[in-house]
Write an enzyme that holds these catalytic residues in place. Sequence first.
Site, PDB file in Angstrom:
ATOM      1  N   ASP A  40       0.858  -1.184   0.000  1.00 43.93           N
ATOM      2  CA  ASP A  40       0.000   0.000   0.000  1.00 43.93           C
ATOM      3  C   ASP A  40       0.899   1.240   0.000  1.00 43.93           C
ATOM      4  OD1 ASP A  40      -2.971   0.929   0.558  1.00 43.93           O
ATOM      5  OD2 ASP A  40      -1.664   2.166   1.812  1.00 43.93           O
ATOM      6  N   ASN A  62      -3.528  12.907  -3.996  1.00 41.41           N
ATOM      7  CA  ASN A  62      -4.756  13.255  -4.721  1.00 41.41           C
ATOM      8  C   ASN A  62      -5.365  14.547  -4.185  1.00 41.41           C
ATOM      9  OD1 ASN A  62      -4.803  11.160  -6.580  1.00 41.41           O
ATOM     10  ND2 ASN A  62      -6.042   9.837  -5.291  1.00 41.41           N
ATOM     11  N   HIS A 122      -6.033  14.298  -8.915  1.00 39.95           N
ATOM     12  CA  HIS A 122      -6.053  12.887  -9.301  1.00 39.95           C
ATOM     13  C   HIS A 122      -5.129  12.588 -10.479  1.00 39.95           C
ATOM     14  CE1 HIS A 122      -9.117  11.502  -6.498  1.00 39.95           C
ATOM     15  NE2 HIS A 122      -9.656  12.705  -6.644  1.00 39.95           N
ATOM     16  N   ASP A 179      -2.510   9.609 -10.530  1.00 44.33           N
ATOM     17  CA  ASP A 179      -2.370   8.609 -11.594  1.00 44.33           C
ATOM     18  C   ASP A 179      -0.919   8.479 -12.047  1.00 44.33           C
ATOM     19  OD1 ASP A 179      -5.083   8.175 -11.474  1.00 44.33           O
ATOM     20  OD2 ASP A 179      -5.542   9.140 -13.392  1.00 44.33           O
ATOM     21  N   GLU A 190      -4.637   2.325  -4.432  1.00 45.71           N
ATOM     22  CA  GLU A 190      -3.172   2.384  -4.342  1.00 45.71           C
ATOM     23  C   GLU A 190      -2.599   1.116  -3.721  1.00 45.71           C
ATOM     24  OE1 GLU A 190      -4.620   4.130  -0.433  1.00 45.71           O
ATOM     25  OE2 GLU A 190      -5.326   4.097  -2.485  1.00 45.71           O
TER      26      GLU A 190
END
Length: 175
Positions: free
Chosen positions: A42, A50, A55, A59, A85
Amino acid sequence: MQQAVRDPLTGAFSRRSGEEVLELQFILAGRSGSPFSVAFIDIDHFKAVNDQYGHQQGDVLLKQFAQTLTQGLRKGDVLVRWGGEEFLLLLPNIDCQQAMHALQRLRRNGFGLRPDRTPLTASIGVADMLEEGCNDWRRLVEIADQRMYVAKQQGRNRVIATAGNEPPVSQPVLA
């Protein structure tokens, strides 16, 4: 076919295809008595990226993370985007201790940089089917996931591979 098998953003296996590969590798390892480890990964503080940078930057970070991780893997290791994630790394033919060494090496090499140019880190939980005595791949993933949460609770940026705790490996400063 490629789009059905791979996550379009990261290029890692999609969860659905990853589960199929996981089940197959789990069965093969069980039949041969070979070790089979999984790592639940994680990205640390991903939501903050974000929230602060948008966002699109999130990405970019996911793509970079998956690419960096994939470059450090052996042929035959499989990276699965589990969700958001979170990633699952399938490590056939290595036990928990060997998986720990491999993951610590990946961490030392770094996962890239966050948008603010600080090192990108991850919390990782590892489980091996033989050591855990698992006869179900879902249980093995659950154990690795629980250990990832322990890594988060202990301060993030570390690998936990036992029911106890594992000291963190220092993260290099990336210039």
